[in-house]
Design an enzyme around this catalytic site. Structure first.
Site, PDB file in Angstrom:
ATOM      1  N   LYS A   1       4.779  14.698   3.855  1.00 45.02           N
ATOM      2  CA  LYS A   1       6.059  15.371   4.038  1.00 45.02           C
ATOM      3  C   LYS A   1       6.678  14.914   5.356  1.00 45.02           C
ATOM      4  CE  LYS A   1       5.585  17.678   7.264  1.00 45.02           C
ATOM      5  NZ  LYS A   1       5.074  17.511   8.649  1.00 45.02           N
TER       6      LYS A   1
ATOM      7  N   TYR B   1       8.150  23.414   6.544  1.00 46.82           N
ATOM      8  CA  TYR B   1       7.155  24.370   6.028  1.00 46.82           C
ATOM      9  C   TYR B   1       7.810  25.695   5.651  1.00 46.82           C
ATOM     10  CZ  TYR B   1       3.230  21.386   7.251  1.00 46.82           C
ATOM     11  OH  TYR B   1       2.334  20.349   7.293  1.00 46.82           O
TER      12      TYR B   1
HETATM   13  P1  NDP Z   1       0.809   9.466  14.103  1.00 43.97           P
HETATM   14  O1  NDP Z   1       1.798   8.927  15.073  1.00 43.97           O
HETATM   15  O2  NDP Z   1      -0.416  10.090  14.638  1.00 43.97           O
HETATM   16  O3  NDP Z   1       0.357   8.312  13.102  1.00 43.97           O
HETATM   17  C1  NDP Z   1       1.275   7.538  12.397  1.00 43.97           C
HETATM   18  C2  NDP Z   1       0.657   6.183  12.090  1.00 43.97           C
HETATM   19  O4  NDP Z   1       1.592   5.436  11.336  1.00 43.97           O
HETATM   20  C3  NDP Z   1       0.374   5.327  13.337  1.00 43.97           C
HETATM   21  O5  NDP Z   1      -0.869   5.603  13.921  1.00 43.97           O
HETATM   22  C4  NDP Z   1       0.416   3.922  12.760  1.00 43.97           C
HETATM   23  O6  NDP Z   1      -0.816   3.625  12.138  1.00 43.97           O
HETATM   24  C5  NDP Z   1       1.438   4.035  11.628  1.00 43.97           C
HETATM   25  N1  NDP Z   1       2.730   3.461  11.972  1.00 43.97           N
HETATM   26  C6  NDP Z   1       3.336   2.464  11.300  1.00 43.97           C
HETATM   27  N2  NDP Z   1       4.501   2.127  11.860  1.00 43.97           N
HETATM   28  C7  NDP Z   1       4.647   2.932  12.936  1.00 43.97           C
HETATM   29  C8  NDP Z   1       5.661   3.050  13.932  1.00 43.97           C
HETATM   30  N3  NDP Z   1       6.764   2.282  13.901  1.00 43.97           N
HETATM   31  N4  NDP Z   1       5.506   3.979  14.886  1.00 43.97           N
HETATM   32  C9  NDP Z   1       4.419   4.768  14.916  1.00 43.97           C
HETATM   33  N5  NDP Z   1       3.424   4.694  13.995  1.00 43.97           N
HETATM   34  C10 NDP Z   1       3.530   3.775  13.014  1.00 43.97           C
HETATM   35  O7  NDP Z   1       1.603  10.473  13.167  1.00 43.97           O
HETATM   36  P2  NDP Z   1       0.982  11.604  12.233  1.00 43.97           P
HETATM   37  O8  NDP Z   1      -0.264  11.089  11.630  1.00 43.97           O
HETATM   38  O9  NDP Z   1       0.919  12.870  12.960  1.00 43.97           O
HETATM   39  O10 NDP Z   1       2.136  11.749  11.111  1.00 43.97           O
HETATM   40  C11 NDP Z   1       2.283  10.827  10.063  1.00 43.97           C
HETATM   41  C12 NDP Z   1       2.950  11.510   8.857  1.00 43.97           C
HETATM   42  O11 NDP Z   1       2.143  12.579   8.416  1.00 43.97           O
HETATM   43  C13 NDP Z   1       4.323  12.112   9.157  1.00 43.97           C
HETATM   44  O12 NDP Z   1       5.171  11.924   8.058  1.00 43.97           O
HETATM   45  C14 NDP Z   1       4.044  13.591   9.339  1.00 43.97           C
HETATM   46  O13 NDP Z   1       5.143  14.418   9.000  1.00 43.97           O
HETATM   47  C15 NDP Z   1       2.890  13.787   8.390  1.00 43.97           C
HETATM   48  N6  NDP Z   1       2.004  14.888   8.789  1.00 43.97           N
HETATM   49  C16 NDP Z   1       1.651  15.815   7.868  1.00 43.97           C
HETATM   50  C17 NDP Z   1       0.815  16.854   8.199  1.00 43.97           C
HETATM   51  C18 NDP Z   1       0.390  17.843   7.171  1.00 43.97           C
HETATM   52  O14 NDP Z   1      -0.248  18.814   7.538  1.00 43.97           O
HETATM   53  N7  NDP Z   1       0.688  17.635   5.907  1.00 43.97           N
HETATM   54  C19 NDP Z   1       0.329  17.026   9.581  1.00 43.97           C
HETATM   55  C20 NDP Z   1       0.723  15.957  10.464  1.00 43.97           C
HETATM   56  C21 NDP Z   1       1.529  14.935  10.074  1.00 43.97           C
HETATM   57  P3  NDP Z   1      -1.424   2.144  12.155  1.00 43.97           P
HETATM   58  O15 NDP Z   1      -1.693   1.848  13.603  1.00 43.97           O
HETATM   59  O16 NDP Z   1      -2.643   2.268  11.341  1.00 43.97           O
HETATM   60  O17 NDP Z   1      -0.394   1.249  11.552  1.00 43.97           O
END
Ligand code: NDP
Length: 374
Positions: A139, A224
């Site tokens: 989401k 949410y």
């Molecule tokens: P993070 O920043 O922790 O991780 C995102 C990952 O995406 C990065 O580590 C990277 O992984 C990859 N990525 C690819 N392109 C980019 C970029 N341009 N900038 C930054 N990161 C990039 O974010 P979250 O994991 O917290 O959030 C990711 C998604 O999950 C969002 O859509 C958020 O809304 C959702 N979410 C949902 C939750 C839930 O409870 N359902 C809780 C938290 C988040 P890599 O290095 O491997 O490419």
């Protein structure tokens, strides 16, 4: 093997669509779990985006019976190496953002779970669909309803599932309130309050970058309360009003909302009053009021345990890691045609995006925005 045959026979006789059956039949027997506690098909998943939430999902999947982490897609080679050894992922199941279309030739991956910043979801999900793999997307599914519709269309065209990571739709105390409401125990539902917020830290993170986040608190945490209002009241809103407050225009730049209050009206006469914010802590609460009783969840959407009570007493369903339940349930949806109690498909994600578009419109115009969600 006998139970696998029975399962396939059952599927063939059921209303499950033919393409799903044939994709199942094409799978090798070793993706058929045959352990003491579960015999059945297993959804083999690659996670795209190995960040904070991707890591949480991967850890939770260790306890899944029906889903297994088998691949990764990442832009960070060092993370790939780390995950390979941590989760026993073979080299042939590792991709980056440039080459992951080749996943279409990999018969060992059934689905890709997109867990990247919001603005990347649309194109990545469409590429996953075009590679013939089922897509699970975090989401918000996309940045707006237009993107949501494109994603649904692409997945339909490719004949793959599109699911959205709505983990609360499988949470036991939440489902108990929905059961009570459906069975009339709360009487006529008149009011919902949803409070969703936290204090955001690092001003350089992607969540505060309009290009990557598509907005501010509303896209990330306010969603949410949008989604919760719908599953708690059990109806789709017919109008929206909304007001924005910004105390820190340096941290929360143009197009990145800090705090939005919004209100919904529902066809049955209920109203909702909600708050989405990046500037206040201790805001994770749902309250549903009917003319015979009430239900309250606090915390309502955090990682749990979710706690709550109703006019009948405390809610006491045991806590199970949300992402473990979600991925096992999603395996059932994709591989066995199971219908969840609260939908988690692309259409469900689109409804939230239609409402969020309307909230932003109401903020901009200061007017009540009518909604027609079918
Ligand atoms: P993070 O920043 O922790 O991780 C995102 C990952 O995406 C990065 O580590 C990277 O992984 C990859 N990525 C690819 N392109 C980019 C970029 N341009 N900038 C930054 N990161 C990039 O974010 P979250 O994991 O917290 O959030 C990711 C998604 O999950 C969002 O859509 C958020 O809304 C959702 N979410 C949902 C939750 C839930 O409870 N359902 C809780 C938290 C988040 P890599 O290095 O491997 O490419």
């Amino acid at each position: 093997m006998k139970s696998r045959r029975n399962f396939l026979q059952k599927l063939t006789l059921s209303a499950v669509s033919l393409p799903l059956v044939s994709s199942l039949q094409a799978k090798d027997a070793h993706f058929w779990a045959d352990s003491a506690d579960y015999q059945g098909p297993v959804l083999r998943v690659a996670i795209m985006g190995l960040g904070s939430y991707g890591t949480r999902v991967a850890e939770a999947m260790k306890d899944c019976k029906k889903a297994k982490l088998v691949g990764v897609i990442s832009g960070t080679p060092s993370k790939i190496t780390e995950w390979q050894s941590k989760y026993n992922i073979p080299e042939k199941n590792c991709y980056n953002y440039e080459n992951f279309d080749a996943i279409k030739d990999n018969p060992d991956i059934d689905a890709v779970y997109v867990i990247t910043p919001n603005s990347l979801h649309k194109d990545q999900v469409i590429r996953v669909a075009q590679a013939g793999k089922h897509a699970i997307c975090e989401k918000p599914m996309g940045l707006n309803a237009k993107e949501g519709r494109e994603m649904i269309e692409a997945c339909k065209k490719a004949n793959v599932h599109l699911l959205v990571g709505y983990r609360m739709h499988f949470e036991a105390n939440t489902l108990e309130i929905i059961r009570m409401r459906n069975e009339g125990e709360l009487g006529k539902v008149l009011f919902f309050q949803g409070l969703s917020g936290f204090k955001i830290g690092d001003p350089t993170q992607w969540r505060l970058n309009k290009e990557l986040a598509g907005g501010g608190s509303m896209m990330d945490i306010g969603i949410y309360s949008v989604n919760g209002a719908r599953y708690m009241v059990g109806e789709e809103p017919i109008w929206v009003t909304a007001q924005e407050t910004k105390t820190d225009p340096v941290k929360f730049k143009e197009g990145v909302d800090e705090t939005i209050q919004f209100q919904f009206g529902f066809p049955g006469g209920a109203v909702a009053s909600c708050l989405s914010t990046y500037s206040m802590g201790n805001l994770d609460r749902f309250f549903l009021n009917g003319d015979k009783g009430y239900a309250e969840l606090q915390p309502s959407t955090g990682y749990g345990p979710i706690k709550g009570r109703t006019h009948k007493g405390p809610l006491e369903k045991p806590h199970v890691t949300h992402q473990t339940v979600q991925m096992d349930e999603m395996s059932d949806i994709i591989l066995a045609g199971k219908k969840p109690q609260v939908p988690v498909d692309g259409e469900e994600g689109l409804k939230d995006l239609i409402i969020i578009d309307a909230i932003y419109k109401a903020v901009k115009t200061g007017k009540k925005v009518p909604l027609k969600i079918v």
